[in-house]
Design an enzyme around this catalytic site. Structure first.
Site, short mmCIF file in Angstrom:
data_model
loop_
_atom_site.label_atom_id
_atom_site.label_comp_id
_atom_site.label_asym_id
_atom_site.label_seq_id
_atom_site.Cartn_x
_atom_site.Cartn_y
_atom_site.Cartn_z
N THR A 1 7.91 -5.52 -18.36
CA THR A 1 7.54 -4.38 -19.20
C THR A 1 8.35 -4.37 -20.48
O THR A 1 9.49 -4.86 -20.51
CB THR A 1 7.78 -3.06 -18.43
OG1 THR A 1 7.66 -1.95 -19.32
CG2 THR A 1 9.18 -3.03 -17.82
N LEU B 1 0.83 -1.21 0.00
CA LEU B 1 0.00 0.00 0.00
C LEU B 1 0.87 1.26 0.00
O LEU B 1 0.70 2.15 0.83
CB LEU B 1 -0.97 0.00 1.19
CG LEU B 1 -2.01 -1.12 1.20
CD1 LEU B 1 -2.91 -1.01 2.43
CD2 LEU B 1 -2.86 -1.10 -0.09
N THR B 2 1.77 1.33 -0.96
CA THR B 2 2.52 2.56 -1.19
C THR B 2 1.57 3.56 -1.86
O THR B 2 0.37 3.31 -2.00
CB THR B 2 3.74 2.29 -2.08
OG1 THR B 2 3.29 1.80 -3.36
CG2 THR B 2 4.67 1.27 -1.44
N GLU C 1 9.70 -1.90 -21.57
CA GLU C 1 10.77 -0.92 -21.40
C GLU C 1 12.13 -1.57 -21.18
O GLU C 1 13.16 -0.90 -21.34
CB GLU C 1 10.43 0.04 -20.26
CG GLU C 1 9.19 0.87 -20.54
CD GLU C 1 8.93 1.93 -19.50
OE1 GLU C 1 9.87 2.66 -19.15
OE2 GLU C 1 7.78 2.02 -19.04
N TYR D 1 14.36 2.59 -13.65
CA TYR D 1 13.19 1.71 -13.55
C TYR D 1 13.33 0.50 -14.45
O TYR D 1 13.23 -0.66 -14.01
CB TYR D 1 11.91 2.47 -13.91
CG TYR D 1 10.76 1.55 -14.27
CD1 TYR D 1 10.27 0.63 -13.35
CD2 TYR D 1 10.19 1.58 -15.54
CE1 TYR D 1 9.24 -0.24 -13.68
CE2 TYR D 1 9.16 0.72 -15.88
CZ TYR D 1 8.69 -0.19 -14.96
OH TYR D 1 7.68 -1.05 -15.30
N SER D 2 13.57 0.73 -15.74
CA SER D 2 13.64 -0.40 -16.66
C SER D 2 14.84 -1.28 -16.37
O SER D 2 14.79 -2.50 -16.57
CB SER D 2 13.64 0.08 -18.11
OG SER D 2 14.70 0.98 -18.37
N ARG E 1 4.09 4.93 -28.14
CA ARG E 1 3.86 3.82 -27.23
C ARG E 1 2.75 2.93 -27.80
O ARG E 1 1.84 3.42 -28.48
CB ARG E 1 3.44 4.31 -25.83
CG ARG E 1 4.48 5.22 -25.16
CD ARG E 1 5.74 4.47 -24.82
NE ARG E 1 6.74 5.27 -24.13
CZ ARG E 1 7.78 5.87 -24.71
NH1 ARG E 1 7.94 5.78 -26.03
NH2 ARG E 1 8.64 6.55 -24.00
N ARG F 1 12.18 14.33 -20.71
CA ARG F 1 12.73 13.48 -19.65
C ARG F 1 14.13 13.00 -20.05
O ARG F 1 14.38 12.68 -21.21
CB ARG F 1 11.80 12.28 -19.46
CG ARG F 1 12.35 11.19 -18.57
CD ARG F 1 11.52 9.92 -18.71
NE ARG F 1 10.19 10.06 -18.12
CZ ARG F 1 9.15 9.32 -18.46
NH1 ARG F 1 9.27 8.42 -19.42
NH2 ARG F 1 7.99 9.48 -17.87
N LYS G 1 13.82 -3.63 -13.61
CA LYS G 1 12.93 -4.67 -14.09
C LYS G 1 13.69 -5.70 -14.92
O LYS G 1 13.43 -6.90 -14.85
CB LYS G 1 11.79 -4.07 -14.92
CG LYS G 1 10.79 -3.27 -14.12
CD LYS G 1 10.05 -4.10 -13.09
CE LYS G 1 9.08 -5.08 -13.72
NZ LYS G 1 8.30 -5.83 -12.69
N GLU H 1 7.89 -0.86 -8.12
CA GLU H 1 7.92 0.59 -8.35
C GLU H 1 7.97 0.77 -9.86
O GLU H 1 8.80 0.15 -10.54
CB GLU H 1 9.16 1.21 -7.69
CG GLU H 1 9.23 1.02 -6.19
CD GLU H 1 8.28 1.92 -5.44
OE1 GLU H 1 7.69 2.82 -6.06
OE2 GLU H 1 8.12 1.71 -4.23
#
Length: 334
Positions: free
Chosen positions: A134, A36-37, A136, A159-160, A223, A288, A163, A85
């Site tokens: 993902t 529960l973030t 990504e 992030y990627s 995307r 970004r 993962k 995340e």
């Protein structure tokens, strides 16, 4: 009766999967582990919270003692590992948090599943560990072509990268120990319950409030958009029919530029009388760092081997999504 351990089941994709699984497998038991973030909400689960077939546990996938206890107390048949995340922007500012959850958390789950399931170097038939990943992890596509399951991993942001590391761990547990793992890599999901930090709900939120909608760079990033229900149905196909060790790309062949998506959101809201704003709300902002230009998924393996195909077009999926947010405006608060 099959018992599932669903991690991240109060998040966007996880909660949609929980609700689908309760409909599709009425005899199954779901153990739902979620920290529960900021992106996980019990409200996402709706009626599942009062369903005796769904047991919610508030906890962290990195908590080895808790995860081991769940395996000790329940005869888990299938792990579906959504917990992660997932914000590229947040990963740029706090990469360590992503390494902890996405890499260490996956390691803990793999270890506990192996310890619980392995018998004399083998695993009982019917056990399955699904690593949700993902597109990504493949990096950025230049020009034509699509990501396939044989495309080399080339992540370009924290992030990627986290993962990709988790995927490699899962694959290593299959090749080293024989743990019955499948890895799925999906394209951009959208639909009900998505956190408003993501493009579509953020555009809805800002448009309804008459605020500018930020678009990175020129907005020409491409995307492949996949309605979340199509993704969840694909996962059921993997669980039920896939050969252990196989990797599956899940995409809908619904490529759109980010700017097109924002324009479609605005047009849909105007058509519903929810706002009268147009492109004057769109504000181009600095791009970004490390922003991938294009993602494109080839879902051919899913279609050939498992008989899955995306059912919902981007136009139909966006229409459902806009209707849901207009009916649940409180969910746009974040």
């Amino acid at each position: 009766m099959k018992t599932y351990l669903i991690t991240g089941g109060a998040g966007f994709i996880g909660s949609n999967f929980v609700r689908l699984l309760l409909r599709e497998e009425p005899g199954s038991l779901l153990i739902d582990l979620d920290a529960l973030t900021y992106a996980g909400h019990l409200e996402n689960l709706g009626g599942a919270m009062s369903d005796p077939r769904h047991v919610f546990i508030h906890g962290d996938v990195c908590d080895r003692s808790l995860v081991a206890r769940i395996f000790d107390e329940q005869e888990i048949d299938c792990v579906v590992h959504f917990a992660a995340e997932s914000s590229v922007d947040r990963s740029i500012g706090d990469p360590e948090r992503f390494v902890r959850t996405n890499v260490l958390g996956t390691s803990v789950l793999l270890d506990c599943a192996r310890a619980s399931w392995e018998r004399d170097g083998a695993f009982p038939k019917g056990k399955r560990f699904i690593q949700i990943s993902t597109d990504e992890v493949y990096g950025s596509l230049d020009g034509a072509g699509y990501f396939t399951e044989e495309t080399a991993l080339s992540p370009r942001n924290p992030y990627s990268a986290s993962k990709a590391a988790a995927d490699q761990l899962a694959h290593a547990y299959f090749t080293t120990y024989g743990l019955p793992v499948n890895i799925t890599r999906c394209s951009n999901n959208y639909g009900p319950c998505q956190h408003p930090e993501k493009l579509i709900p953020r555009a809805v939120k800002n448009a309804l409030e008459g605020r500018e909608i930020p678009v990175y760079g020129d907005g020409m990033q491409v995307r492949d958009w996949l309605y979340v229900e199509d993704h969840c149905r694909a996962l059921l196909c993997v669980i039920r029919r896939a050969e252990p060790g196989r990797v599956y790309n899940i995409g809908g062949h619904q490529e759109r530029r980010n700017l097109e998506v924002v324009r479609a959101v605005l047009a849909g809201l105007r058509a519903r009388g929810a706002c009268d704003a147009g492109e004057e709300l769109i504000r181009h902002v600095s791009d970004r760092r490390g922003h991938d230009r294009r993602y494109g998924i080839d879902p051919g393996r899913m279609e050939r081997e498992l008989g899955w195909r995306a059912r919902i077009s981007f136009e139909a999926g966006l229409s459902r999504t806009l209707d849901w947010y207009l009916d649940h405006r409180e969910r746009l608060r974040g």
